[in-house]
Design a protein around this motif. Structure first.
Motif, PDB file in Angstrom:
ATOM      1  N   UNK A   1       0.836  -1.202   0.000  1.00 30.73           N
ATOM      2  CA  UNK A   1       0.000   0.000   0.000  1.00 30.73           C
ATOM      3  C   UNK A   1       0.872   1.254   0.000  1.00 30.73           C
ATOM      4  N   UNK A   2       1.921   1.239   0.804  1.00 32.07           N
ATOM      5  CA  UNK A   2       2.842   2.380   0.844  1.00 32.07           C
ATOM      6  C   UNK A   2       3.528   2.538  -0.506  1.00 32.07           C
ATOM      7  N   UNK A   3       3.990   1.428  -1.053  1.00 34.08           N
ATOM      8  CA  UNK A   3       4.673   1.456  -2.344  1.00 34.08           C
ATOM      9  C   UNK A   3       3.747   2.003  -3.434  1.00 34.08           C
ATOM     10  N   UNK A   4       2.530   1.498  -3.476  1.00 29.75           N
ATOM     11  CA  UNK A   4       1.566   1.968  -4.476  1.00 29.75           C
ATOM     12  C   UNK A   4       1.279   3.458  -4.307  1.00 29.75           C
ATOM     13  N   UNK A   5       1.187   3.901  -3.064  1.00 27.54           N
ATOM     14  CA  UNK A   5       0.923   5.317  -2.800  1.00 27.54           C
ATOM     15  C   UNK A   5       2.103   6.178  -3.245  1.00 27.54           C
ATOM     16  N   UNK A   6       3.290   5.789  -2.839  1.00 25.51           N
ATOM     17  CA  UNK A   6       4.490   6.572  -3.154  1.00 25.51           C
ATOM     18  C   UNK A   6       4.738   6.610  -4.664  1.00 25.51           C
ATOM     19  N   UNK A   7       4.521   5.491  -5.324  1.00 26.21           N
ATOM     20  CA  UNK A   7       4.765   5.413  -6.770  1.00 26.21           C
ATOM     21  C   UNK A   7       3.555   5.853  -7.595  1.00 26.21           C
TER      22      UNK A   7
ATOM     23  N   UNK B   1      -9.355   6.285  -5.261  1.00 31.59           N
ATOM     24  CA  UNK B   1     -10.068   6.059  -3.999  1.00 31.59           C
ATOM     25  C   UNK B   1      -9.148   5.482  -2.929  1.00 31.59           C
ATOM     26  N   UNK B   2      -8.264   4.561  -3.321  1.00 38.32           N
ATOM     27  CA  UNK B   2      -7.323   3.983  -2.359  1.00 38.32           C
ATOM     28  C   UNK B   2      -6.287   5.014  -1.925  1.00 38.32           C
ATOM     29  N   UNK B   3      -5.867   5.856  -2.848  1.00 35.40           N
ATOM     30  CA  UNK B   3      -4.894   6.902  -2.513  1.00 35.40           C
ATOM     31  C   UNK B   3      -5.498   7.880  -1.504  1.00 35.40           C
ATOM     32  N   UNK B   4      -6.759   8.226  -1.709  1.00 34.35           N
ATOM     33  CA  UNK B   4      -7.435   9.138  -0.788  1.00 34.35           C
ATOM     34  C   UNK B   4      -7.570   8.514   0.600  1.00 34.35           C
ATOM     35  N   UNK B   5      -7.936   7.249   0.643  1.00 33.02           N
ATOM     36  CA  UNK B   5      -8.043   6.541   1.919  1.00 33.02           C
ATOM     37  C   UNK B   5      -6.676   6.472   2.606  1.00 33.02           C
ATOM     38  N   UNK B   6      -5.645   6.224   1.819  1.00 35.35           N
ATOM     39  CA  UNK B   6      -4.298   6.148   2.380  1.00 35.35           C
ATOM     40  C   UNK B   6      -3.884   7.501   2.956  1.00 35.35           C
TER      41      UNK B   6
END
Length: 86
Positions: free
Chosen positions: A6-12, A18-23
Motif C-alpha cells: 500500500x505504501x509502495x503503491x501510494x508513493x509510486x 479512492x485507495x490513494x485518498x483513503x491512504x
C-alpha cells in the motif's frame, strides 16, 4: 506485507484514486505510518541511485573495453565517424 504494498503503491502513484485518498486519510490519523512513508521514499531513492550508479559503471566498463582494445578498432572508427563532423 500488504502495508508495504500500500505504501509502495501510494508513493509510486500506482494506487487508484479512492485507495490513494483513503491512504492519505490514514496518514493524517497515524503519524507512525507517515514516518514509514518517509522511510520508504528514502529507501526507494537509495535503490534508484544505486541502480543509476551500477548502470553508469557498466557503461563505463563497456566504453573502456570498446575504446581501448585493438580488436574493437572498426567499431570505434564507425562511432567516431557517426559523431564526427557533418
Amino acid at each position: 506485507m500488504n502495508e508495504i504494498k500500500a505504501i509502495d503503491d501510494f508513493v509510486l502513484k500506482l494506487a487508484p484514486p479512492d485507495e490513494a485518498l483513503l491512504f492519505e486519510a490514514k496518514l493524517i490519523i497515524n503519524p507512525a505510518m507517515h514516518e514509514q512513508v518517509m522511510w520508504h521514499r528514502q529507501t526507494l531513492g537509495l535503490v534508484k541511485q544505486y541502480g543509476r550508479n551500477k548502470l553508469k559503471a557498466e557503461i563505463e566498463a563497456v566504453h573502456k573495453k570498446l575504446f581501448s582494445q585493438p580488436e574493437h578498432e572498426g567499431f570505434r572508427l564507425k562511432i567516431m565517424r557517426f559523431f564526427g563532423k557533418r
